[in-house]
Scaffold this motif. Structure first.
Motif, PDB file in Angstrom:
ATOM      1  N   UNK A 197      39.315  40.903  39.472  1.00 29.15           N
ATOM      2  CA  UNK A 197      39.463  39.479  39.302  1.00 29.15           C
ATOM      3  C   UNK A 197      39.091  38.568  40.433  1.00 29.15           C
ATOM      4  N   UNK A 198      39.571  38.942  41.624  1.00 26.99           N
ATOM      5  CA  UNK A 198      38.914  38.502  42.805  1.00 26.99           C
ATOM      6  C   UNK A 198      37.491  38.306  43.106  1.00 26.99           C
ATOM      7  N   UNK A 199      37.002  39.445  42.903  1.00 32.30           N
ATOM      8  CA  UNK A 199      35.406  39.955  43.142  1.00 32.30           C
ATOM      9  C   UNK A 199      34.445  39.194  42.085  1.00 32.30           C
ATOM     10  N   UNK A 200      35.106  38.979  40.685  1.00 32.31           N
ATOM     11  CA  UNK A 200      34.137  38.444  39.864  1.00 32.31           C
ATOM     12  C   UNK A 200      34.233  37.075  39.679  1.00 32.31           C
ATOM     13  N   UNK A 201      35.470  36.407  40.127  1.00 32.62           N
ATOM     14  CA  UNK A 201      35.737  35.140  39.660  1.00 32.62           C
ATOM     15  C   UNK A 201      35.684  34.257  40.881  1.00 32.62           C
ATOM     16  N   UNK A 202      35.971  34.752  41.993  1.00 29.40           N
ATOM     17  CA  UNK A 202      36.043  33.904  43.210  1.00 29.40           C
ATOM     18  C   UNK A 202      37.512  33.684  43.603  1.00 29.40           C
ATOM     19  N   UNK A 203      37.754  33.174  44.820  1.00 25.08           N
ATOM     20  CA  UNK A 203      39.290  32.426  45.078  1.00 25.08           C
ATOM     21  C   UNK A 203      39.721  31.770  44.047  1.00 25.08           C
ATOM     22  N   UNK A 204      39.036  30.691  43.912  1.00 22.33           N
ATOM     23  CA  UNK A 204      39.615  29.549  42.943  1.00 22.33           C
ATOM     24  C   UNK A 204      39.958  29.780  41.514  1.00 22.33           C
ATOM     25  N   UNK A 205      38.607  30.228  40.779  1.00 15.39           N
ATOM     26  CA  UNK A 205      38.524  30.632  39.484  1.00 15.39           C
ATOM     27  C   UNK A 205      39.674  31.998  39.436  1.00 15.39           C
ATOM     28  N   UNK A 206      39.534  32.772  40.475  1.00 11.24           N
ATOM     29  CA  UNK A 206      40.599  33.725  40.139  1.00 11.24           C
ATOM     30  C   UNK A 206      42.220  33.464  40.488  1.00 11.24           C
ATOM     31  N   UNK A 207      42.644  32.597  41.206  1.00 17.40           N
ATOM     32  CA  UNK A 207      43.825  32.197  41.348  1.00 17.40           C
ATOM     33  C   UNK A 207      44.224  31.460  39.931  1.00 17.40           C
ATOM     34  N   UNK A 208      43.445  30.798  39.144  1.00 17.06           N
ATOM     35  CA  UNK A 208      43.594  30.141  37.907  1.00 17.06           C
ATOM     36  C   UNK A 208      43.885  31.336  36.929  1.00 17.06           C
ATOM     37  N   UNK A 209      42.965  32.369  37.096  1.00 17.87           N
ATOM     38  CA  UNK A 209      43.225  33.298  36.046  1.00 17.87           C
ATOM     39  C   UNK A 209      44.529  34.161  36.321  1.00 17.87           C
ATOM     40  N   UNK A 210      45.084  34.331  37.465  1.00 18.44           N
ATOM     41  CA  UNK A 210      46.345  34.828  37.621  1.00 18.44           C
ATOM     42  C   UNK A 210      47.338  33.938  37.363  1.00 18.44           C
ATOM     43  N   UNK A 211      47.405  32.675  37.370  1.00 19.79           N
ATOM     44  CA  UNK A 211      48.286  31.505  37.139  1.00 19.79           C
ATOM     45  C   UNK A 211      48.536  31.906  35.547  1.00 19.79           C
ATOM     46  N   UNK A 212      47.164  31.828  34.923  1.00 18.99           N
ATOM     47  CA  UNK A 212      47.262  31.971  33.409  1.00 18.99           C
ATOM     48  C   UNK A 212      48.076  33.327  33.034  1.00 18.99           C
ATOM     49  N   UNK A 213      47.732  34.260  33.602  1.00 14.78           N
ATOM     50  CA  UNK A 213      48.345  35.584  33.253  1.00 14.78           C
ATOM     51  C   UNK A 213      49.853  35.660  33.408  1.00 14.78           C
ATOM     52  N   UNK A 214      50.286  34.869  34.610  1.00 16.79           N
ATOM     53  CA  UNK A 214      51.783  34.581  34.638  1.00 16.79           C
ATOM     54  C   UNK A 214      52.351  33.830  33.655  1.00 16.79           C
TER      55      UNK A 214
END
Length: 256
Positions: A197-214
């Motif tokens: 997730x970090x590699x493909x989306x980058x820091x900002x977009x990746x954090x949003x993906x993790x937030x959505x997952x939570x």
């Protein structure tokens, strides 16, 4: 365009039928090639006309034609989700090498998700496939992608340490629940996916993906608490869902 989209949807459903075989057989150490699809109760081989993705499940009412054994709804869900993933990615990316790499990665995540839901553990070699496919889809600066993946994994290792310490040493004493003394906040299988997730989306977009997952994972967690269930919430399905939603809709660009 409509005809081609229909073909893509059917293609996805057919692949979903194969993914069901992988999800069922791999954790049991069985071959995914032979024997042909069969009822797990009566053992009879399922004829091709009773094995049409999505349609056969609906027509047969989710039961075996031969012995009326009730099939898991997961078979139907995997085929539908597989078809939707294929179509949505096609609409976003188009027909290209990138499409097939991304599609293969999300299909692998789909396999991991349903195995995790059932067993709360996933095969390491399938996680490795996700990592290889994920990094094969990196088209920006590769070193930056590596750096982002390390940042994500490092951050979540620390987060896992603190939350696990709380669960094992504080929450277990408050609730007087001895089983919590061995419970961990994150599974080891979560970290490779977080790295991708970090590699493909980058820091900002990746954090949003993790937030959505939570956010997605809160619902089953609350349900388990209400039911006083000791069942742990598998996180890989929600990581995968958060990843997919952010990848497709790029919510980070809307809210940030």
């Amino acid at each position: 365009m409509v005809l081609f989209s229909a073909i893509i949807f059917i293609f996805g459903a057919v692949i979903g039928s194969f993914l069901n075989v992988v999800i069922y057989r791999v954790p049991r150490g069985e071959s995914i090639i032979t024997p042909r699809s069969h009822c797990t109760k009566c053992g009879k081989t399922i004829a091709w006309y009773y094995n049409i993705p999505i349609i056969s499940y609906l027509i047969l009412g989710g039961k075996c034609k031969y012995c009326d054994e009730k099939y898991s709804i997961n078979y139907f869900l995997v085929e539908v989700l597989s078809a939707i993933i294929a179509l949505v990615l096609f609409m976003k990316i188009g027909f290209s090498l990138e499409y097939f790499l991304i599609l293969a990665m999300f299909y692998t995540l789909l396999i991991l998700s349903f195995i995790d839901l059932e067993y709360k553990a996933v095969p390491d070699w399938i996680l490795l496939v996700v990592v290889v496919l994920g990094f094969s889809c990196v088209y920006n600066d590769f070193l930056d992608s590596i750096k982002n993946s390390f940042i994500f994994v490092g951050a979540f290792v620390m987060l896992d340490f603190f939350i696990t310490f709380y669960i094992q040493n504080i929450k277990s004493k408050i609730l007087k629940d001895e089983t919590l003394k061995t419970q961990r906040a994150l599974g080891e299988g979560d970290l490779p996916i977080i790295a991708v997730i970090g590699a493909l989306l980058g820091l900002t977009s990746g954090m949003v993906a993790i937030f959505l997952a939570a956010l997605f994972a809160i619902i089953p967690s609350i349900y388990n608490n209400i039911k006083n269930s000791e069942k742990q919430t598998a996180f890989i399905p929600y990581l995968s869902l958060g990843f997919f939603v952010e990848y497709i809709f790029q919510i980070s660009k809307v809210i940030l």
